[in-house]
Design a protein around this motif. Structure first.
Motif, PDB file in Angstrom:
ATOM      1  N   ALA A 390      30.483  36.696  45.320  1.00 45.33           N
ATOM      2  CA  ALA A 390      30.248  38.167  45.515  1.00 45.33           C
ATOM      3  C   ALA A 390      30.446  38.982  44.372  1.00 45.33           C
ATOM      4  CB  ALA A 390      31.539  38.452  46.503  1.00 45.33           C
ATOM      5  N   ASN A 391      31.308  38.693  43.358  1.00 46.50           N
ATOM      6  CA  ASN A 391      31.505  39.406  42.389  1.00 46.50           C
ATOM      7  C   ASN A 391      31.427  38.849  40.943  1.00 46.50           C
ATOM      8  OD1 ASN A 391      32.302  41.358  40.556  1.00 46.50           O
ATOM      9  ND2 ASN A 391      34.131  42.139  41.843  1.00 46.50           N
ATOM     10  N   PRO A 392      30.154  38.469  40.257  1.00 47.98           N
ATOM     11  CA  PRO A 392      30.009  37.680  39.524  1.00 47.98           C
ATOM     12  C   PRO A 392      30.763  38.147  38.151  1.00 47.98           C
ATOM     13  CG  PRO A 392      27.869  38.009  40.362  1.00 47.98           C
ATOM     14  CD  PRO A 392      28.629  38.851  41.051  1.00 47.98           C
ATOM     15  N   ALA A 393      30.896  39.548  37.831  1.00 47.82           N
ATOM     16  CA  ALA A 393      31.334  40.145  36.687  1.00 47.82           C
ATOM     17  C   ALA A 393      32.784  39.557  36.570  1.00 47.82           C
ATOM     18  CB  ALA A 393      31.556  41.463  36.581  1.00 47.82           C
ATOM     19  N   LEU A 395      34.580  36.764  37.494  1.00 48.79           N
ATOM     20  CA  LEU A 395      34.789  35.352  37.766  1.00 48.79           C
ATOM     21  C   LEU A 395      35.646  34.688  36.753  1.00 48.79           C
ATOM     22  CD1 LEU A 395      31.586  33.717  39.089  1.00 48.79           C
ATOM     23  CD2 LEU A 395      33.614  34.362  40.303  1.00 48.79           C
ATOM     24  N   PHE A 396      35.441  35.079  35.300  1.00 50.09           N
ATOM     25  CA  PHE A 396      36.067  34.612  34.276  1.00 50.09           C
ATOM     26  C   PHE A 396      37.128  35.478  33.900  1.00 50.09           C
ATOM     27  CE2 PHE A 396      32.302  32.034  34.597  1.00 50.09           C
ATOM     28  CZ  PHE A 396      32.554  30.868  34.302  1.00 50.09           C
ATOM     29  N   VAL A 397      37.522  36.276  34.572  1.00 46.62           N
ATOM     30  CA  VAL A 397      38.623  37.199  34.136  1.00 46.62           C
ATOM     31  C   VAL A 397      39.832  36.807  34.495  1.00 46.62           C
ATOM     32  CG1 VAL A 397      39.857  39.533  34.635  1.00 46.62           C
ATOM     33  CG2 VAL A 397      37.227  39.242  34.399  1.00 46.62           C
ATOM     34  N   PRO A 398      41.224  36.406  33.874  1.00 44.61           N
ATOM     35  CA  PRO A 398      42.094  35.882  34.104  1.00 44.61           C
ATOM     36  C   PRO A 398      42.809  36.739  35.468  1.00 44.61           C
ATOM     37  CG  PRO A 398      42.079  36.514  31.582  1.00 44.61           C
ATOM     38  CD  PRO A 398      40.832  36.955  32.433  1.00 44.61           C
ATOM     39  N   PHE A 399      43.253  35.824  36.029  1.00 42.50           N
ATOM     40  CA  PHE A 399      43.859  36.200  37.426  1.00 42.50           C
ATOM     41  C   PHE A 399      43.108  36.899  38.536  1.00 42.50           C
ATOM     42  CE2 PHE A 399      46.779  36.336  33.722  1.00 42.50           C
ATOM     43  CZ  PHE A 399      47.556  35.216  34.067  1.00 42.50           C
ATOM     44  N   PHE A 400      41.784  36.780  38.188  1.00 35.44           N
ATOM     45  CA  PHE A 400      40.889  37.389  39.399  1.00 35.44           C
ATOM     46  C   PHE A 400      40.705  36.371  40.535  1.00 35.44           C
ATOM     47  CE2 PHE A 400      36.752  37.112  41.390  1.00 35.44           C
ATOM     48  CZ  PHE A 400      36.817  38.422  41.935  1.00 35.44           C
ATOM     49  N   THR A 401      41.365  36.669  41.645  1.00 39.42           N
ATOM     50  CA  THR A 401      41.150  35.522  42.751  1.00 39.42           C
ATOM     51  C   THR A 401      40.826  36.258  43.923  1.00 39.42           C
ATOM     52  OG1 THR A 401      42.304  34.000  43.942  1.00 39.42           O
ATOM     53  CG2 THR A 401      43.576  35.735  43.112  1.00 39.42           C
ATOM     54  N   THR A 402      39.915  35.909  44.918  1.00 36.63           N
ATOM     55  CA  THR A 402      39.936  36.302  46.169  1.00 36.63           C
ATOM     56  C   THR A 402      40.465  35.684  47.411  1.00 36.63           C
ATOM     57  OG1 THR A 402      37.886  35.268  46.352  1.00 36.63           O
ATOM     58  CG2 THR A 402      37.554  37.201  45.450  1.00 36.63           C
ATOM     59  N   GLY A 424      29.984  24.764  27.180  1.00 39.93           N
ATOM     60  CA  GLY A 424      30.234  26.198  27.927  1.00 39.93           C
ATOM     61  C   GLY A 424      30.201  25.804  29.293  1.00 39.93           C
ATOM     62  N   LEU A 425      30.537  26.899  29.913  1.00 40.95           N
ATOM     63  CA  LEU A 425      30.594  26.527  31.579  1.00 40.95           C
ATOM     64  C   LEU A 425      29.944  28.091  32.173  1.00 40.95           C
ATOM     65  CD1 LEU A 425      31.653  25.426  34.298  1.00 40.95           C
ATOM     66  CD2 LEU A 425      33.739  26.602  33.949  1.00 40.95           C
ATOM     67  N   THR A 426      28.823  27.853  33.098  1.00 44.58           N
ATOM     68  CA  THR A 426      28.556  29.023  33.812  1.00 44.58           C
ATOM     69  C   THR A 426      28.724  28.769  35.368  1.00 44.58           C
ATOM     70  OG1 THR A 426      26.284  28.159  33.925  1.00 44.58           O
ATOM     71  CG2 THR A 426      26.613  29.528  32.204  1.00 44.58           C
ATOM     72  N   LEU A 427      28.840  29.776  36.020  1.00 47.10           N
ATOM     73  CA  LEU A 427      28.931  29.710  37.709  1.00 47.10           C
ATOM     74  C   LEU A 427      28.018  30.861  38.273  1.00 47.10           C
ATOM     75  CD1 LEU A 427      30.268  28.416  40.075  1.00 47.10           C
ATOM     76  CD2 LEU A 427      31.994  30.384  39.929  1.00 47.10           C
ATOM     77  N   GLU A 428      27.161  30.288  38.717  1.00 40.23           N
ATOM     78  CA  GLU A 428      25.994  31.389  39.375  1.00 40.23           C
ATOM     79  C   GLU A 428      25.751  31.215  40.872  1.00 40.23           C
ATOM     80  OE1 GLU A 428      22.827  30.590  36.758  1.00 40.23           O
ATOM     81  OE2 GLU A 428      23.978  32.104  35.149  1.00 40.23           O
TER      82      GLU A 428
END
Ligand code: ADP
Length: 447
Positions: A390-393, A395-402, A424-428
């Motif tokens: 839902a919120n790709p921006a 995803l890789f911010v520490p402690f961001f969880t839904t 590297g790692l991507t999630l899309e």
């Protein structure tokens, strides 16, 4: 004709044209004169006519020569004006559509084209000068003897010197020679007379007047890094504040209520139950805080990978065995071994599979895992059939969880591990259907 041309060919050409014109009329003149002198005319009449014939003959030959030479001279004037950068001269032919008019019109078009090109070049140079002066990246160009040929304002500030003191001096003399050795793209910690910090260095070559020149660009990375650091701190403080508040606010309010409860005299009948319930909440909130702090410590203390040899098929089999919340289909790729830290890579894949399985379990879907070689990389792809991102921006911010019991550090850890291995790692979101796809890239061989 151009004044720098040697004089001899010009005279020769003009004389040749005159001689050709004379030669063209010569048979007719000779025939007329012989007829005239063999006729029975009076000598006076013969002399007068002969003079008239000769004057006409020579006059017309000279006129023909002038007719040819003059347009050529006009054309030559135009060309030398173009050469001097004067585009104001226009040529006009005598008659529309004749050969001379065609030549003149083509020459005018050439003049217009050159004028437009000259204007474009002047504008582009002016723009380049302005950009060079305004950018806060230091730019230096050196000729084939490593002497400084050009420096912009940022370069002068970096070396804290006026351009007159720099231009013409060698790279060694102004302390920049070291940048021409080693990698042409790198970062360097270095003190210059005009400032110290972390710098991005780029060196490239170009040719001017057929001679090789070198371009050195030095960019101050310190400010950009500080900006990034500041943003990371702000994010961290925001998340920490949010987490701490989530636990501390209920603890404080329950502690207050419990204090009031036990102060009451006489005590309420169900005080014991209420106290127990309150203490349970305090305990669970404290545990959640501890969990949070543990995950923070894990994130902050990730050690550098201890590189060994990882057998890809085995690594993937291990990780998939630990996940049973959704069925996992493995499309086996090539059998190979890669350099890597087995424990860290296993942790990484477990995290990715956990996220994918949780997402797929929401919709009763499956997880697909595959790997293949792509250039120098081993690419591992984990696809799920969940709701997607839902919120790709964030995803890789520490402690961001839904997730209600999520820590928000799984993906950050995964990316840190991948980058620690030089990958590297991507999630899309998937393009073929709903769901997400994580792609992990790890160097397939030691570099
Ligand atoms: P956590 O799983 O503890 O929340 P992660 O860092 O692993 O922490 O994931 C962060 C967030 O990224 C998740 O809360 C979720 O919103 C999103 N996310 C991660 N993987 C997926 C996925 N496969 N599909 C959809 N969203 C995902």
């Amino acid at each position: 004709m151009n004044s720098r041309e040697p004089a001899e060919p010009r005279i020769a050409f003009e004389t040749r044209i005159t001689l050709f014109a004379l030669a063209a009329g010569a048979p007719a003149v000779a025939a007329t004169l012989s007829l005239l002198w063999t006729s029975s005319q009076t000598a006076r009449w013969q002399w007068t006519l002969s003079a008239a014939i000769l004057i006409c003959w020579i006059g017309f030959a000279l006129a023909a020569r002038n007719r040819l030479i003059r347009p050529l001279q006009t054309l030559s004037n135009l060309l030398s004006a173009l050469h001097e950068g004067d585009f104001s001269i226009r040529l006009r032919g005598s008659k529309r559509g004749d050969a001379l008019d065609d030549v003149f019109r083509e020459a005018n078009t050439l003049s217009d084209t050159l004028h437009a090109q000259r204007l474009g070049a002047v504008e582009a140079t002016a723009l380049l000068r302005t950009v060079m002066a305004e950018i806060d990246v230091a730019v230096f160009t050196f000729d084939d003897e490593a002497r400084l040929r050009l420096v912009n304002r940022a370069g002068e500030q970096l070396l804290a010197s006026a351009p007159e003191a720099l231009l013409g001096r060698t790279a060694a003399e102004i302390g920049l020679a070291e940048f021409f050795e080693g990698s042409p793209h790198r970062t360097s910690e270095r003190a210059f007379p005009g400032g110290s910090g972390r710098w991005g260095i780029r060196v490239s070559t170009f040719r001017e007047d057929g001679r090789p020149h070198r371009l050195l660009v030095i960019e101050d990375l310190t400010r950009a890094l500080r900006e990034e650091e500041l943003q990371a701190w702000k994010r961290l403080v925001r998340v920490l504040g949010h987490e701490l508040n989530n636990s501390l606010a209920p603890i404080r309010s329950i502690a207050g209520s419990l204090a009031k409860l036990v102060e009451r005299d006489p005590l309420a009948e169900d005080w014991r139950d209420d106290t127990l319930r309150g203490l349970n909440v305090i305990e669970s909130r404290s545990e959640s805080l501890t969990r949070f702090l543990e995950s923070y410590a894990r994130l902050a203390k990730l050690p550098p990978p201890r590189i060994g040899t990882v057998e890809v098929a085995q690594w993937i089999r291990h990780a998939t065995l630990l996940e049973n919340r959704a069925p996992i289909d493995v499309a086996a790729g090539p059998e190979l071994k890669i350099p890597g830290d087995g424990d860290q890579l296993e942790q990484l894949l477990i995290n990715l599979l956990a996220n994918a399985a949780e997402a797929s379990a929401e919709s009763g879907g499956r997880v697909e895992l595959s790997w293949h070689i792509h250039g120098p990389w081993l690419e591992v792809s984990v696809r799920d059939e969940g709701p997607g991102i839902a919120n790709p921006a964030n995803l890789f911010v520490p402690f961001f969880t839904t997730k209600p019991r999520g820590s928000g550090i799984g993906l950050v850890l995964c990316r840190q591990i991948a980058e620690g291995h030089g990958g590297g790692l991507t999630l899309e979101n998937r393009v073929d259907r709903a769901g997400a796809e994580a792609v992990l890239r790890i160097p397939a061989a030691r570099r």
